[in-house]
Write an enzyme that holds these catalytic residues in place. Structure first.
Site, short mmCIF file in Angstrom:
data_model
loop_
_atom_site.label_atom_id
_atom_site.label_comp_id
_atom_site.label_asym_id
_atom_site.label_seq_id
_atom_site.Cartn_x
_atom_site.Cartn_y
_atom_site.Cartn_z
N HIS A 17 0.87 -1.19 0.00
CA HIS A 17 0.00 0.00 0.00
C HIS A 17 0.90 1.23 0.00
O HIS A 17 1.31 1.73 1.04
CB HIS A 17 -0.94 -0.01 1.22
CG HIS A 17 -2.01 1.03 1.13
ND1 HIS A 17 -3.37 0.72 1.08
CD2 HIS A 17 -1.95 2.37 1.06
CE1 HIS A 17 -4.08 1.83 1.00
NE2 HIS A 17 -3.23 2.85 0.99
N HIS A 19 1.52 4.86 -2.38
CA HIS A 19 1.12 5.74 -3.49
C HIS A 19 2.38 6.40 -4.05
O HIS A 19 3.10 7.08 -3.30
CB HIS A 19 0.15 6.81 -3.01
CG HIS A 19 -1.13 6.25 -2.46
ND1 HIS A 19 -2.29 6.18 -3.20
CD2 HIS A 19 -1.44 5.73 -1.24
CE1 HIS A 19 -3.25 5.65 -2.46
NE2 HIS A 19 -2.76 5.35 -1.26
N ASP A 150 -5.15 3.67 -9.54
CA ASP A 150 -6.03 4.11 -8.46
C ASP A 150 -7.00 5.18 -8.98
O ASP A 150 -6.58 6.18 -9.55
CB ASP A 150 -5.15 4.71 -7.35
CG ASP A 150 -5.79 4.60 -5.98
OD1 ASP A 150 -6.61 3.69 -5.77
OD2 ASP A 150 -5.44 5.41 -5.11
N GLY A 184 -9.17 8.17 -2.16
CA GLY A 184 -9.95 9.39 -2.04
C GLY A 184 -10.76 9.41 -0.76
O GLY A 184 -10.42 8.75 0.22
N HIS A 211 -9.56 1.13 -0.55
CA HIS A 211 -9.42 1.81 0.74
C HIS A 211 -10.79 1.74 1.41
O HIS A 211 -11.79 2.18 0.83
CB HIS A 211 -9.08 3.29 0.57
CG HIS A 211 -7.70 3.59 0.08
ND1 HIS A 211 -7.23 3.24 -1.16
CD2 HIS A 211 -6.68 4.26 0.67
CE1 HIS A 211 -5.99 3.68 -1.30
NE2 HIS A 211 -5.62 4.31 -0.20
N GLU A 214 -11.19 3.75 6.65
CA GLU A 214 -10.12 4.66 7.08
C GLU A 214 -10.76 5.83 7.84
O GLU A 214 -10.44 6.06 9.01
CB GLU A 214 -9.32 5.14 5.86
CG GLU A 214 -8.17 6.08 6.20
CD GLU A 214 -7.45 6.61 4.95
OE1 GLU A 214 -8.03 6.57 3.84
OE2 GLU A 214 -6.29 7.06 5.09
N ASP A 291 1.92 3.89 2.92
CA ASP A 291 0.89 4.74 2.31
C ASP A 291 1.52 5.91 1.54
O ASP A 291 1.65 5.82 0.32
CB ASP A 291 -0.07 5.23 3.42
CG ASP A 291 -1.44 5.64 2.89
OD1 ASP A 291 -1.73 5.38 1.71
OD2 ASP A 291 -2.22 6.22 3.67
N1 ADE Z 1 -4.65 8.72 -1.53
C1 ADE Z 1 -3.40 8.68 -1.07
N2 ADE Z 1 -3.36 8.28 0.20
C2 ADE Z 1 -4.65 8.03 0.57
C3 ADE Z 1 -5.27 7.60 1.75
N3 ADE Z 1 -4.57 7.30 2.84
N4 ADE Z 1 -6.60 7.49 1.75
C4 ADE Z 1 -7.31 7.79 0.66
N5 ADE Z 1 -6.79 8.21 -0.47
C5 ADE Z 1 -5.46 8.34 -0.53
ZN ZN Z 2 -3.66 4.85 0.58
#
Ligand code: ADE
Ligand code: ZN
Length: 347
Positions: A17, A19, A150, A184, A211, A214, A291
């Protein structure tokens, strides 16, 4: 480097995970801004090229919404294929230095399209830059990388469709495109609107990540599971729902945890209070990830170290987390078997 840090470095690990845009350091942003005229809103209004303090200011946020804005501002500084190639190469070098042997990396394809007025020709040259970095990483550093396209869930469903269809279209030519994801703001869009698109992506051989839980409650995780999500990113709120934890365990659903991310966006009060330990002890297939490390001041090796210092994970438990990361990856079985045996024999 302490003995435990050296052990963490030696352990073969997968990062699942991560980005790409979240790995870009302010110093790289300064370098990128000097390459281009000041034409994007993220840069306009500041000096040109960006100074380091200005770049650092872009990364400041105090809550989850502020984080998403910061992420978008940084993403908007990536313009040409060579920018993406540089960002990817720096990310790969840093992964290899931490003992990451395989990574599955999100590309914010939804943002790329929106910022280029949905130009259908915008994506391929950028992807070619990413592939150059990936191939170099494989060749020079022996690290394997898969891409996950994504989409931004709070953009439109039509925009997610463009992202997922592009992944399906390119995948036969580029097997490095392993799956699709949804990121997002969950508070603005759940998973249900994407049910048909997820089914279509699965049909095209793409793996499905999402995701969920969260910034929202356990029902968002159930919804994500119900549309076929194979791995769940974050899943922090499952901690509130005993039956959901049992279900995640029974399904052996991989969970992509990002503790420092959750602390920095205000979702968890502290690393020590993160549900990582609870999930692990409950027998969930938990993995540790970073992340957006450049935004959160962490990286994967640091997440393992904090698991040790803040939650008392022993060497053997850290070994188990590394093994989980390989098991939960989308690597083929023979590659998994190889890395699992290397993890077993790591001293
Ligand atoms: N895009 C990048 N990091 C993210 C996260 N933690 N939650 C949602 N979208 C994201
Ligand atoms: Zn993420």
């Amino acid at each position: 480097m302490s003995e435990i840090e050296a052990f963490i470095r030696r352990l073969p690990k997968a990062e699942l995970h991560l980005h790409l845009e979240g790995t870009i350091l302010p110093s790289t942003l300064v370098e990128l801004s000097a390459r281009h005229p000041p034409r994007l809103p993220a840069v306009v209004g500041r000096t040109h090229p960006l100074t380091l303090p200005e770049a650092e200011a872009l990364y400041r946020f105090t809550n989850f919404t502020g984080f998403l804005d910061a992420f978008k501002a940084v993403t908007n500084c990536l313009i040409g294929p060579e920018d993406y190639e540089l960002a990817a190469w720096r990310m790969i070098e840093h992964l290899a230095a931490q003992g990451v042997v395989h990574a599955e990396v999100f590309i914010a394809a939804g943002v790329i399209y929106r910022w280029r007025d949905h130009d259908p020709a915008a994506f391929e040259p950028i992807f070619a830059g990413l592939e150059r970095a990936r191939e170099r990483g494989q060749r020079e550093l022996g690290i394997s990388l898969y891409w996950i396209f994504d989409a931004v869930r709070h953009f439109t469903v039509a925009e997610a469709e463009r992202v997922f269809r592009k992944a399906a279209e390119l995948r036969p030519q580029f097997p490095s495109i392993v799956g699709i994801g949804l990121g997002g703001d969950e508070r603005r869009a759940g998973s249900e609107p994407f049910r048909a698109l997820f089914a279509e992506a699965a049909q095209a051989g793409l793996r499905l990540t999402n995701h969920a839980g969260e910034t929202t409650g356990p029902e968002a995780i159930r919804e994500a599971l119900s549309i076929g999500s194979e791995r769940i990113g974050h899943a922090v709120s499952a901690a509130k729902d005993f039956y959901l934890i049992q279900e995640l365990k029974a399904r052996a659903t991989p969970i992509e945890l990002n503790p420092t991310s959750n602390v920095r966006t205000g979702i968890c009060p502290s690393f020590a209070g993160h549900p990582l330990r609870r999930y692990f002890d409950a027998g969930l297939l938990v993995t540790l990830n970073s992340d957006d490390p450049a935004f959160f001041g962490s990286d994967i090796a640091n997440e393992y170290l904090l698991a040790h210092t803040e939650q008392g994970f022993t060497r053997e438990e850290l070994r188990q987390l590394a093994a989980n990361s390989i098991r939960a990856s989308f690597l083929p079985d023979p590659a998994k078997a190889l890395w699992l045996s290397r993890i077993d024999s790591t001293e």
